[in-house]
Motif scaffolding. Structure first.
Motif, PDB file in Angstrom:
ATOM      1  N   ALA A 119       0.828  -1.196   0.000  1.00 41.19           N
ATOM      2  CA  ALA A 119       0.000   0.000   0.000  1.00 41.19           C
ATOM      3  C   ALA A 119       0.865   1.249   0.000  1.00 41.19           C
ATOM      4  CB  ALA A 119      -0.909  -0.013   1.222  1.00 41.19           C
ATOM      5  N   ASP A 120       0.260   2.386  -0.323  1.00 48.77           N
ATOM      6  CA  ASP A 120       0.935   3.672  -0.186  1.00 48.77           C
ATOM      7  C   ASP A 120       1.025   3.993   1.299  1.00 48.77           C
ATOM      8  OD1 ASP A 120       1.847   6.241  -0.245  1.00 48.77           O
ATOM      9  OD2 ASP A 120       0.131   7.076  -1.313  1.00 48.77           O
ATOM     10  N   LEU A 121       2.228   4.138   1.805  1.00 42.87           N
ATOM     11  CA  LEU A 121       2.433   4.335   3.234  1.00 42.87           C
ATOM     12  C   LEU A 121       2.735   5.792   3.593  1.00 42.87           C
ATOM     13  CD1 LEU A 121       4.552   1.153   4.079  1.00 42.87           C
ATOM     14  CD2 LEU A 121       2.069   1.451   4.086  1.00 42.87           C
ATOM     15  N   THR A 122       2.445   6.686   2.673  1.00 42.47           N
ATOM     16  CA  THR A 122       2.661   8.103   2.948  1.00 42.47           C
ATOM     17  C   THR A 122       1.880   8.528   4.187  1.00 42.47           C
ATOM     18  OG1 THR A 122       2.935   8.550   0.586  1.00 42.47           O
ATOM     19  CG2 THR A 122       2.461  10.435   2.017  1.00 42.47           C
ATOM     20  N   GLY A 123       2.561   9.195   5.112  1.00 40.59           N
ATOM     21  CA  GLY A 123       1.915   9.634   6.344  1.00 40.59           C
ATOM     22  C   GLY A 123       1.974   8.622   7.461  1.00 40.59           C
ATOM     23  N   LYS A 124       2.522   7.439   7.189  1.00 39.36           N
ATOM     24  CA  LYS A 124       2.647   6.387   8.197  1.00 39.36           C
ATOM     25  C   LYS A 124       4.078   6.339   8.723  1.00 39.36           C
ATOM     26  CE  LYS A 124      -1.575   4.850   7.477  1.00 39.36           C
ATOM     27  NZ  LYS A 124      -2.640   4.979   8.515  1.00 39.36           N
ATOM     28  N   THR A 125       4.224   5.791   9.921  1.00 42.50           N
ATOM     29  CA  THR A 125       5.545   5.648  10.532  1.00 42.50           C
ATOM     30  C   THR A 125       5.786   4.198  10.896  1.00 42.50           C
ATOM     31  OG1 THR A 125       5.475   7.877  11.465  1.00 42.50           O
ATOM     32  CG2 THR A 125       7.050   6.340  12.439  1.00 42.50           C
ATOM     33  N   LEU A 137      10.037  -0.193   3.145  1.00 42.82           N
ATOM     34  CA  LEU A 137       8.904   0.570   3.675  1.00 42.82           C
ATOM     35  C   LEU A 137       9.053   2.058   3.372  1.00 42.82           C
ATOM     36  CD1 LEU A 137       8.337  -1.211   7.113  1.00 42.82           C
ATOM     37  CD2 LEU A 137       7.144  -1.584   4.949  1.00 42.82           C
ATOM     38  N   ALA A 138      10.280   2.570   3.471  1.00 44.45           N
ATOM     39  CA  ALA A 138      10.520   3.973   3.150  1.00 44.45           C
ATOM     40  C   ALA A 138      10.223   4.254   1.685  1.00 44.45           C
ATOM     41  CB  ALA A 138      11.962   4.339   3.483  1.00 44.45           C
ATOM     42  N   ALA A 139      10.534   3.302   0.821  1.00 44.74           N
ATOM     43  CA  ALA A 139      10.276   3.470  -0.614  1.00 44.74           C
ATOM     44  C   ALA A 139       8.787   3.575  -0.905  1.00 44.74           C
ATOM     45  CB  ALA A 139      10.883   2.316  -1.399  1.00 44.74           C
ATOM     46  N   GLU A 140       7.970   3.031   0.001  1.00 44.23           N
ATOM     47  CA  GLU A 140       6.515   3.108  -0.164  1.00 44.23           C
ATOM     48  C   GLU A 140       5.928   4.330   0.533  1.00 44.23           C
ATOM     49  OE1 GLU A 140       4.864   1.151  -2.180  1.00 44.23           O
ATOM     50  OE2 GLU A 140       6.710   0.072  -2.621  1.00 44.23           O
ATOM     51  N   GLY A 141       6.797   5.163   1.112  1.00 45.41           N
ATOM     52  CA  GLY A 141       6.330   6.425   1.686  1.00 45.41           C
ATOM     53  C   GLY A 141       6.357   6.523   3.195  1.00 45.41           C
ATOM     54  N   ALA A 142       6.659   5.420   3.889  1.00 46.07           N
ATOM     55  CA  ALA A 142       6.668   5.454   5.349  1.00 46.07           C
ATOM     56  C   ALA A 142       7.887   6.208   5.883  1.00 46.07           C
ATOM     57  CB  ALA A 142       6.652   4.041   5.921  1.00 46.07           C
ATOM     58  N   ALA A 143       7.691   6.958   6.959  1.00 44.58           N
ATOM     59  CA  ALA A 143       8.819   7.491   7.715  1.00 44.58           C
ATOM     60  C   ALA A 143       9.314   6.358   8.608  1.00 44.58           C
ATOM     61  CB  ALA A 143       8.375   8.680   8.556  1.00 44.58           C
ATOM     62  N   VAL A 144      10.620   6.198   8.710  1.00 43.82           N
ATOM     63  CA  VAL A 144      11.176   4.999   9.336  1.00 43.82           C
ATOM     64  C   VAL A 144      12.125   5.343  10.484  1.00 43.82           C
ATOM     65  CG1 VAL A 144      12.565   2.932   8.953  1.00 43.82           C
ATOM     66  CG2 VAL A 144      10.968   3.683   7.192  1.00 43.82           C
ATOM     67  N   VAL A 145      11.951   4.631  11.594  1.00 47.25           N
ATOM     68  CA  VAL A 145      12.901   4.679  12.698  1.00 47.25           C
ATOM     69  C   VAL A 145      13.833   3.493  12.549  1.00 47.25           C
ATOM     70  CG1 VAL A 145      13.235   4.625  15.203  1.00 47.25           C
ATOM     71  CG2 VAL A 145      11.251   5.817  14.236  1.00 47.25           C
ATOM     72  N   ILE A 170      18.081   6.098   2.524  1.00 46.48           N
ATOM     73  CA  ILE A 170      16.636   6.370   2.466  1.00 46.48           C
ATOM     74  C   ILE A 170      16.387   7.825   2.089  1.00 46.48           C
ATOM     75  CG2 ILE A 170      14.563   6.612   3.900  1.00 46.48           C
ATOM     76  CD1 ILE A 170      15.493   4.064   5.386  1.00 46.48           C
ATOM     77  N   GLU A 171      17.119   8.735   2.721  1.00 44.02           N
ATOM     78  CA  GLU A 171      16.925  10.156   2.444  1.00 44.02           C
ATOM     79  C   GLU A 171      17.357  10.510   1.025  1.00 44.02           C
ATOM     80  OE1 GLU A 171      17.282  12.009   6.962  1.00 44.02           O
ATOM     81  OE2 GLU A 171      19.075  11.955   5.686  1.00 44.02           O
ATOM     82  N   ALA A 172      18.418   9.876   0.539  1.00 42.60           N
ATOM     83  CA  ALA A 172      18.872  10.134  -0.824  1.00 42.60           C
ATOM     84  C   ALA A 172      17.826   9.727  -1.858  1.00 42.60           C
ATOM     85  CB  ALA A 172      20.183   9.397  -1.089  1.00 42.60           C
ATOM     86  N   ALA A 173      17.009   8.737  -1.488  1.00 45.69           N
ATOM     87  CA  ALA A 173      15.941   8.272  -2.378  1.00 45.69           C
ATOM     88  C   ALA A 173      14.650   9.062  -2.186  1.00 45.69           C
ATOM     89  CB  ALA A 173      15.684   6.782  -2.141  1.00 45.69           C
ATOM     90  N   GLY A 174      14.708  10.088  -1.327  1.00 39.65           N
ATOM     91  CA  GLY A 174      13.536  10.932  -1.109  1.00 39.65           C
ATOM     92  C   GLY A 174      12.684  10.555   0.081  1.00 39.65           C
ATOM     93  N   GLY A 175      13.142   9.601   0.886  1.00 43.68           N
ATOM     94  CA  GLY A 175      12.369   9.155   2.041  1.00 43.68           C
ATOM     95  C   GLY A 175      12.746   9.862   3.331  1.00 43.68           C
ATOM     96  N   LYS A 176      12.062   9.455   4.397  1.00 46.86           N
ATOM     97  CA  LYS A 176      12.295  10.032   5.722  1.00 46.86           C
ATOM     98  C   LYS A 176      12.726   8.929   6.681  1.00 46.86           C
ATOM     99  CE  LYS A 176       8.597  13.489   5.203  1.00 46.86           C
ATOM    100  NZ  LYS A 176       7.311  13.969   5.794  1.00 46.86           N
TER     101      LYS A 176
END
Length: 247
Positions: free
Chosen positions: A2-8, A26-34, A51-57
């Motif tokens: 699923a699109d995980l934008t806005g999820k952690t 998971l980051a590639a799908e939009g999740a912010a990751v710890v 992850i950040e280089a690929a545009g993730g958080k």
């Protein structure tokens, strides 16, 4: 997935190996990751940088899961950096390290797993999920013997799985689902390397019995899918070679 934008998502033991790859998926799908590490900060920082280089958080957090302050630090990091926690992947495990003491396997593979889940559940909303990663050798240990060198670890991981399953009613009450992903011996993991060192030929023997062994990336992809897959709570997803354990 699923699109995980806005999820952690919080993945324990994610500075390398399976955990690191799950974090990236998971980051590639939009999740912010710890990203959690115990000692190797440079490895965790490298995962975050990728992850950040690929545009993730992502954020790296050093924490020992066997210490109460470590568990709290991880949950606090998810909330303070990303506003909450939606997915908990319990990947960290161990027990074959000879320097950590005879009780370390149970402390990490059972007690710390329970502590991490209980702390995370306090902030996880309804609709979130917990994924516990184990091995076929541990999942089936009550019915199928494993290598002598791995048996204490296998039994501690099975104890951890049982303890987590006992919390399913509490998770149900909060609307949190729980899924187990059980895998065969994974090529390239530290556990497989240590087992092959303790019992030369162990990897090749398991590969011959299973037909093939999954790589770290292949197994991590299956774990990442389980985070959002339409699976009932309490489900066990078997990845590779389970047939030989279920005969």
């Amino acid at each position: 997935m699923a699109d995980l934008t806005g999820k952690t998502a919080l993945i324990t033991g994610s500075s390398r190996g399976i955990g690191a790859d799950v974090a990236k998926f998971l980051a590639a799908e939009g999740a912010a990751v710890v990203v959690n590490y115990r000692q190797k900060a440079p490895r965790a920082n490298k995962v975050v940088a990728e992850i950040e280089a690929a545009g993730g958080k992502a954020v790296a957090v050093g924490a020992d899961l066997t210490a109460a302050e470590g568990v709290k630090a991880l949950v606090d990091a998810a909330v303070s950096n990303f506003g909450g926690l939606d997915y908990l992947v319990l990947n960290a495990s161990g027990g074959m390290e000879t320097s950590m003491g005879s009780d370390y396997a149970l402390a990490l593979n059972r007690d710390a797993q329970v502590a991490m889940l209980e702390a995370a559940a306090e902030v996880m909303p309804a609709g979130s999920r917990v994924v516990f990663i184990t091995s076929h050798q541990a999942h089936f240990i009550n019915d199928v013997a494993t290598m002598d060198a791995y048996e204490p670890v296998a039994r501690s991981k099975r104890a951890g799985e049982d303890a987590l399953r006992a919390l399913i009613p509490d998770m149900d009450a909060k609307g949190i689902s729980f899924v187990v992903v059980s895998g065969d011996m994974i090529e390239g993991t530290i556990t497989a390397t240590l087992l092959d060192r303790a019992q030369p030929g162990a990897i090749e023997a398991r590969r011959a019995d299973a037909g093939r062994l999954y790589s770290v990336a292949e197994f991590a992809a299956e774990v990442a899918k389980a985070v959002t897959a339409d699976l009932p709570t309490g489900h066990t997803e078997y990845v590779g070679g389970a047939e030989s354990f279920r005969k």
